[in-house]
Design an enzyme around this catalytic site. Structure first.
Site, PDB file in Angstrom:
ATOM      1  N   ASP A 159     -10.404   2.213  -3.574  1.00  0.00           N
ATOM      2  CA  ASP A 159     -10.962   1.938  -2.249  1.00  0.00           C
ATOM      3  C   ASP A 159     -12.477   1.931  -2.294  1.00  0.00           C
ATOM      4  OD1 ASP A 159      -8.675   1.547  -0.890  1.00  0.00           O
ATOM      5  OD2 ASP A 159      -8.624   3.493   0.109  1.00  0.00           O
ATOM      6  N   ASP A 193       0.838  -1.203   0.000  1.00  0.00           N
ATOM      7  CA  ASP A 193       0.000   0.000   0.000  1.00  0.00           C
ATOM      8  C   ASP A 193       0.875   1.257   0.000  1.00  0.00           C
ATOM      9  OD1 ASP A 193      -2.291   1.531   0.165  1.00  0.00           O
ATOM     10  OD2 ASP A 193      -3.049   0.577   1.981  1.00  0.00           O
TER      11      ASP A 193
HETATM   12  C1  DGJ Z   1      -5.788   2.041   1.899  1.00  0.00           C
HETATM   13  C2  DGJ Z   1      -6.112   0.830   1.081  1.00  0.00           C
HETATM   14  O1  DGJ Z   1      -6.536   1.192  -0.175  1.00  0.00           O
HETATM   15  C3  DGJ Z   1      -7.138   0.003   1.839  1.00  0.00           C
HETATM   16  O2  DGJ Z   1      -7.540  -1.097   1.058  1.00  0.00           O
HETATM   17  C4  DGJ Z   1      -6.534  -0.449   3.127  1.00  0.00           C
HETATM   18  O3  DGJ Z   1      -5.473  -1.313   2.884  1.00  0.00           O
HETATM   19  C5  DGJ Z   1      -6.091   0.765   3.945  1.00  0.00           C
HETATM   20  N1  DGJ Z   1      -5.242   1.623   3.180  1.00  0.00           N
HETATM   21  C6  DGJ Z   1      -5.367   0.333   5.183  1.00  0.00           C
HETATM   22  O4  DGJ Z   1      -4.847   1.383   5.868  1.00  0.00           O
END
Ligand code: DGJ
Length: 738
Positions: free
Chosen positions: A549, A479
């Site tokens: 997301d 990430d």
């Molecule tokens: C952002 C990501 O896109 C999410 O899927 C998740 O992993 C969060 N960060 C976790 O902090």
């Protein structure tokens, strides 16, 4: 496949029977651009395409000649200061303050295959017969700088890749303030300019505008390719559609600051440029040093955007993505993020995994919150050791328990970031990007580690490698949740600070490369708050990425549709999540959530224990369906049929290579009262094969493609008296078997 060079006319013609690319050495020694498009037969001279005339106010190169003006020549890698007033592809600042350069043709090299780009991701060949590469060598004599322009033509693909390399063989240190990967002058402006833009939660929205005189561009200045704009643009002839018309796609294999620009001059010549964003870029090129630009990929089609996309999909899936997972169907996964956020224990995770295993899920992914003092997003980033209060047996025991269930175990990292409340920051406060004496901005309470410093990357690698050696980890979600703001490195000298953003990305690539090499069985999924770094650069290291997301099925229609223009379906991470949806509060049917996500690297993002028995039945059905058809869904030929950007309906389909199986996804946003009948024309089928649709009616491919397939809702008798058998957010998957 051939690369022709005609000495008499100093003309290069690259052609593979699908496309032609013609260049010529101009009278001043620069390289001129004559043609890019559908293949034409070779000839000794294409000089008639190099038109020139005397124009008032033109700046001319040779005294006594009022015609040859670089302002009016189409060029391959233009410079400023020799009469061309458009934006240059390269700019070198010299010790006397001059920025003017003059690169003159020297020689060329042709080689089979495709050489690697040092330290940078790029498309590749598996056999030399797959491609041929031309390198045109130019030189600025006064500066002693060599410029190599590389062109690779792939056999059987309407693809040309380009990059540039500069070497300083002179005596003075220079500053490179622009070095594009590609510059292409096209003779007219009769195009639409299409880009994919958005923000967090709404990535890759398709934007279309007509080219007009002046500059149109998209870019990133954020240190990563970004949610805001993708490093991919298309130009298409007005009227070109999914299955007809001329279109050219331009894609940059890079994950940092980029610029994608079309400058139309006042004679309607369109200059397309793609490369590292010159904004803030300043690379010191000392004597003896070289600079290699990232690679740009151009795809031409005269059969519409769908054909262009399938060319990108095939190239990027098989000759950009690498590793053990490249050609393998992707495991159905469950990720605990939306199920628990930071609120979990080892037993709770195992119970989520167990329910998922019972329904057929193959991989359990532990997301954020397992390390250091990470109980919220204020602390812990940088401390890549299990939090033993929360996970008393560490990652090893959890991984063992998951493996004992018969599942694989995956783990989340955010390697590039640090919280101030972490042991790493306390030990190395100077390891973040920040400007001396000034405040460092945060994003989600986190700061960016200085990945331009090899010792920082080494340290993070050591922490990650320790976990990966101790525990059985089969998947990593990498990430990256904030942009770079204060791009300043504590260790670089003043005149190298303009290198930070590019060096940072090289550091990211170096860490990925090391992990790929030393842990080859791990499936990597990239993520950056969703799709903020969904680009071809990262695809080289991670064959799939979390596209957004926003996991709402309706929002995902646009996101996945937009992403599919350049990126293969196997690379688009797509999950079924809970309702009301956490990002937009929408309630969509579970079936529709599955029907959208199955056109991607499929998974779940919720606690299945919280579903009703009926819903669990549907989940089991979805997983069985994905397992049966994932080869076609993920690796089949993908066709876009109805665009979510144009109306209430979306449709797309994937077809197996033998055309015997096809899966059509059809989606309706809002229900309609007393609706018209609908049908959708399918694509990519064999016209002579007879297909059974959902095990029922039979139709030949020609009928399904030319007349269409009925997608109207079944109107029951009750509908007459006000009842309707369909609903908002309805969808269907049609399975076609020959
Ligand atoms: C952002 C990501 O896109 C999410 O899927 C998740 O992993 C969060 N960060 C976790 O902090």
């Amino acid at each position: 496949m051939s690369i022709f060079y005609h000495e008499n006319t100093k003309t290069f013609h690259l052609t593979n029977g699908l496309i032609s690319y013609v260049m010529k050495v101009l009278p001043n020694g620069a390289l001129g651009q004559l043609y890019f498009g559908q293949a034409v037969r070779d000839r000794e001279s294409f000089d008639h395409l190099l038109e020139s005339c005397s124009r008032s106010m033109a700046t001319c190169t040779f005294e006594g000649d009022r015609c040859f003006s670089l302002e009016h020549c189409r060029q391959e890698y233009p410079v400023y200061g020799t009469g061309d007033y458009r934006h240059p592809a390269v700019e070198l600042c010299q010790s006397n303050g001059s920025r003017i350069t003059d690169f003159v043709y020297q020689s060329y090299t042709v080689m089979p295959g495709k050489p690697k780009l040092d330290g940078l991701p790029a498309t590749y060949c598996e056999a030399d017969s797959e491609a041929e590469t031309l390198i045109v060598h130019l030189k600025d004599e006064l500066l002693g700088v060599r410029l190599d322009l590389a062109y690779t033509l792939f056999a059987g693909r309407p693809v040309l890749t380009r990059s540039a390399r500069l070497e300083n063989h002179g005596r003075q240190p220079l500053h490179l303030t622009a070095a594009m990967s590609l510059s292409l002058d096209l003779p007219d402006k009769d195009y639409e300019f299409i880009h994919f833009s958005g923000a967090w939660g709404r990535e890759c929205w398709m934007k279309v505008r007509h080219l007009e005189q002046g500059i149109q561009s998209v870019e990133s200045t954020r240190g990563h390719s970004s949610h805001n704009h993708n490093p991919f643009i298309m130009i298409r002839r007005p009227g070109a559609s999914e299955d007809s018309g001329e279109v050219i796609g331009f894609s940059l294999v890079y994950s940092g600051n980029f610029l994608a620009q079309v400058e139309v001059d006042n004679w309607d010549v369109s200059r397309v440029m793609l490369g590292i964003n010159p904004f803030g870029f300043d690379w010191r090129l000392a004597p003896g040093e070289a600079f290699q630009t990232p690679e740009a990929v151009m795809v031409y089609s005269n059969q519409g955007m769908g054909d262009m996309s399938r060319t990108f999909h095939n190239l990027y899936r098989t000759r950009l993505a690498r590793g053990e997972w490249r050609d393998k169907a992707r495991p159905v996964l469950i990720n605990n993020w939306e199920a628990t956020y930071f609120d979990f224990t080892e037993d709770k995770l195992v119970s989520i995994a167990e329910a998922a295993r019972n329904d057929g899920v193959e991989l359990f992914v532990l997301d954020d919150g397992w390390f250091g003092a990470r109980s919220n997003d204020y602390a812990g980033l940088g401390d890549w050791e299990a939090n033993l209060e929360r996970l008393p047996g560490g990652i090893s025991r959890l991984a063992q328990r998951i493996e004992a269930l018969g599942m694989k175990f995956g783990l989340w990292f955010e390697p590039e970031m640090v919280n101030k409340d972490s042991d790493l920051y306390r030990a190395h406060p100077d390891w973040i990007l920040q400007t001396p004496g000034r405040r460092a901005s945060h994003g989600r309470n986190q700061f960016v580690l200085d990945f331009s410093r090899p010792e920082v990357v080494d340290h993070i690698y050591d922490m990650m490698a320790k976990i990966l050696t101790e525990a059985k980890v089969s998947y990593i979600k990498w990430d990256m949740n904030r942009s770079i703001s204060e791009a300043y490195s504590a260790t670089l000298p003043a005149d190298r600070q303009g290198e930070v953003c590019h060096r940072y990305i090289l550091g990211v690539y170096a860490l990925y490369e090391r992990l790929n090499t030393n842990f080859p069985h791990i499936l990597f999924e990239s993520c950056a708050s969703g799709g903020a770094r969904f680009d071809p650069g990262i695809l080289y290291y991670a064959p799939q990425g979390w596209a957004s997301d926003d996991s709402d099925a309706v929002e995902r229609l646009k996101i996945q549709y937009g992403t599919s223009f350049c990126y293969p379906i196997s690379s688009i991470g797509a999950h079924v999540s809970a309702v009301p949806n956490h990002q937009i509060q929408r309630q969509t049917p579970l079936a529709t959530r599955g029907n959208v996500a199955c056109f991607g690297a499929f998974g779940y993002e919720l606690d299945l224990n919280r579903l009703t028995p009926e819903e669990r039945k549907e989940v089991r059905r979805q997983i069985a369906f994905v397992k049966e058809y994932r080869e076609v869904l993920q690796f089949g030929d993908f066709y876009r049929l109805l665009s979510p950007f144009d109306g209430n309906f979306t449709a797309w389909m994937s077809v197996s290579p033998d055309k015997k199986t096809a899966l059509v996804g059809w989606y309706k946003v809002l229900n309609e009262v007393n609706a018209p009948f609908h049908r959708v024309k399918l694509q990519g089928l064999d016209p002579d094969l007879c297909y059974t649709v959902n095990g029922g009616s039979q139709h030949f491919g020609d009928e399904l493609m030319r007349i269409g397939m009925a997608t109207s809702d079944h109107i029951s008798e009750e509908a007459d008296i006000g009842h309707c058998s369909s609903f908002d957010f309805d969808s269907h998957i049609y399975v076609l078997k020959a």
